[in-house]
Motif scaffolding. Structure first.
Motif, PDB file in Angstrom:
ATOM      1  N   ILE A 171       0.826  -1.206   0.000  1.00  0.00           N
ATOM      2  CA  ILE A 171       0.000   0.000   0.000  1.00  0.00           C
ATOM      3  C   ILE A 171       0.861   1.257   0.000  1.00  0.00           C
ATOM      4  N   GLN A 172       1.702   1.423   1.037  1.00  0.00           N
ATOM      5  CA  GLN A 172       2.529   2.630   1.132  1.00  0.00           C
ATOM      6  C   GLN A 172       3.648   2.454   2.142  1.00  0.00           C
ATOM      7  N   ASN A 173       4.667   3.321   2.037  1.00  0.00           N
ATOM      8  CA  ASN A 173       5.744   3.430   3.008  1.00  0.00           C
ATOM      9  C   ASN A 173       5.412   4.539   3.986  1.00  0.00           C
ATOM     10  N   LEU A 174       5.691   4.323   5.250  1.00  0.00           N
ATOM     11  CA  LEU A 174       5.598   5.358   6.263  1.00  0.00           C
ATOM     12  C   LEU A 174       7.038   5.683   6.662  1.00  0.00           C
ATOM     13  N   SER A 175       7.543   6.794   6.179  1.00  0.00           N
ATOM     14  CA  SER A 175       8.949   7.145   6.376  1.00  0.00           C
ATOM     15  C   SER A 175       9.099   8.191   7.473  1.00  0.00           C
ATOM     16  N   GLY A 176      10.248   8.184   8.117  1.00  0.00           N
ATOM     17  CA  GLY A 176      10.529   9.187   9.125  1.00  0.00           C
ATOM     18  C   GLY A 176      11.441   8.705  10.230  1.00  0.00           C
ATOM     19  N   HIS A 177      11.527   7.402  10.431  1.00  0.00           N
ATOM     20  CA  HIS A 177      12.454   6.880  11.437  1.00  0.00           C
ATOM     21  C   HIS A 177      13.871   6.992  10.905  1.00  0.00           C
ATOM     22  N   ASN A 178      14.791   7.346  11.781  1.00  0.00           N
ATOM     23  CA  ASN A 178      16.212   7.360  11.430  1.00  0.00           C
ATOM     24  C   ASN A 178      16.931   6.231  12.143  1.00  0.00           C
ATOM     25  N   ALA A 179      16.215   5.145  12.359  1.00  0.00           N
ATOM     26  CA  ALA A 179      16.780   3.985  13.049  1.00  0.00           C
ATOM     27  C   ALA A 179      15.996   2.744  12.627  1.00  0.00           C
ATOM     28  N   LYS A 229      -4.836   5.192   8.718  1.00  0.00           N
ATOM     29  CA  LYS A 229      -5.463   5.285   7.396  1.00  0.00           C
ATOM     30  C   LYS A 229      -4.672   6.146   6.418  1.00  0.00           C
ATOM     31  N   THR A 230      -4.146   7.266   6.896  1.00  0.00           N
ATOM     32  CA  THR A 230      -3.473   8.192   5.977  1.00  0.00           C
ATOM     33  C   THR A 230      -1.956   8.044   5.972  1.00  0.00           C
ATOM     34  N   GLY A 231      -1.385   7.496   7.045  1.00  0.00           N
ATOM     35  CA  GLY A 231       0.065   7.392   7.141  1.00  0.00           C
ATOM     36  C   GLY A 231       0.729   8.648   7.654  1.00  0.00           C
ATOM     37  N   TYR A 232      -0.067   9.595   8.176  1.00  0.00           N
ATOM     38  CA  TYR A 232       0.489  10.854   8.680  1.00  0.00           C
ATOM     39  C   TYR A 232       1.158  10.641  10.032  1.00  0.00           C
ATOM     40  N   ASN A 233       2.399  11.097  10.173  1.00  0.00           N
ATOM     41  CA  ASN A 233       3.156  11.031  11.426  1.00  0.00           C
ATOM     42  C   ASN A 233       2.837  12.274  12.245  1.00  0.00           C
ATOM     43  N   PHE A 234       1.916  12.153  13.205  1.00  0.00           N
ATOM     44  CA  PHE A 234       1.434  13.333  13.908  1.00  0.00           C
ATOM     45  C   PHE A 234       2.172  13.633  15.207  1.00  0.00           C
ATOM     46  N   GLN A 235       2.993  12.713  15.699  1.00  0.00           N
ATOM     47  CA  GLN A 235       3.751  13.000  16.914  1.00  0.00           C
ATOM     48  C   GLN A 235       4.984  12.125  16.972  1.00  0.00           C
ATOM     49  N   ARG A 236       6.066  12.702  17.537  1.00  0.00           N
ATOM     50  CA  ARG A 236       7.316  11.972  17.771  1.00  0.00           C
ATOM     51  C   ARG A 236       7.800  12.321  19.161  1.00  0.00           C
ATOM     52  N   ASP A 290       0.334  14.227   0.946  1.00  0.00           N
ATOM     53  CA  ASP A 290       0.977  14.003  -0.336  1.00  0.00           C
ATOM     54  C   ASP A 290       1.050  12.518  -0.678  1.00  0.00           C
ATOM     55  N   ILE A 291       0.919  11.657   0.311  1.00  0.00           N
ATOM     56  CA  ILE A 291       1.027  10.234   0.024  1.00  0.00           C
ATOM     57  C   ILE A 291      -0.297   9.628  -0.431  1.00  0.00           C
ATOM     58  N   LEU A 292      -1.387  10.371  -0.300  1.00  0.00           N
ATOM     59  CA  LEU A 292      -2.679   9.827  -0.702  1.00  0.00           C
ATOM     60  C   LEU A 292      -2.868   9.855  -2.208  1.00  0.00           C
ATOM     61  N   LYS A 293      -2.110  10.700  -2.885  1.00  0.00           N
ATOM     62  CA  LYS A 293      -2.223  10.800  -4.342  1.00  0.00           C
ATOM     63  C   LYS A 293      -1.032  10.100  -4.971  1.00  0.00           C
ATOM     64  N   ARG A 294      -1.167   8.814  -5.151  1.00  0.00           N
ATOM     65  CA  ARG A 294      -0.098   8.028  -5.769  1.00  0.00           C
ATOM     66  C   ARG A 294      -0.425   7.787  -7.229  1.00  0.00           C
ATOM     67  N   ARG A 295       0.623   7.731  -8.000  1.00  0.00           N
ATOM     68  CA  ARG A 295       0.440   7.442  -9.423  1.00  0.00           C
ATOM     69  C   ARG A 295       0.400   5.944  -9.645  1.00  0.00           C
ATOM     70  N   ARG A 296      -0.396   5.541 -10.593  1.00  0.00           N
ATOM     71  CA  ARG A 296      -0.435   4.123 -10.982  1.00  0.00           C
ATOM     72  C   ARG A 296       0.541   3.915 -12.130  1.00  0.00           C
TER      73      ARG A 296
END
Length: 129
Positions: free
Chosen positions: A21-29, A57-64, A122-128
């Motif tokens: 489905i998608q990557n959830l990026s943001g970890h540096n470990a 659902k959206t993959g948004y990283n709302f807190q760290r 920005d991740i919700l609009k993926r190209r096929r």
């Protein structure tokens, strides 16, 4: 759907066919653990002691947050090995490399005004292809 942790990101997959489905990026470990509650909050714990909170659902990283290390521990003992939510879904329990178990509680006084979210999906609009 299910998720898998790996170095630097989390991957979401669709069952039963296992479609990516998608990557959830943001970890540096390295991502050691994942936990999901009934409100759709995914939490991920990393080797460097960071906890990232995601909207499932959206993959948004709302807190760290950076997990505090027990006094007397060295920096390399900051890793988070396991995490899960309690049955209410409002408390997070973690098992960490500094030999501690920590319980994190939801901030019941939090509002949209005290913790504003500035997000442009920005991740919700993926190209096929």
């Amino acid at each position: 759907m299910f998720a898998s942790g790996s170095p630097d990101n989390i991957k979401q997959w669709m069952c039963p066919e296992g479609k990516f489905i998608q990557n959830l990026s943001g970890h540096n470990a390295i991502v050691n653990c994942l936990g999901l509650n009934s409100d759709g909050v995914l939490v991920s714990g990393g080797d460097n002691g960071t906890l990232h909170f995601w909207d499932w659902k959206t993959g948004y990283n709302f807190q760290r947050i950076q997990a505090p290390v027990q006094p007397g521990s060295i920096d390399s003992e900051a890793g988070i090995f396991a995490c899960t939510f309690d049955h209410s879904g409002s408390r997070l329990l973690t098992a960490e490399a500094d030999k501690t178990i920590k319980v994190y509680k939801e901030d019941e006084t939090a509002t949209e005004e005290t913790y504003p979210i500035n997000w442009k999906p920005d991740i919700l609009k993926r190209r096929r292809y």
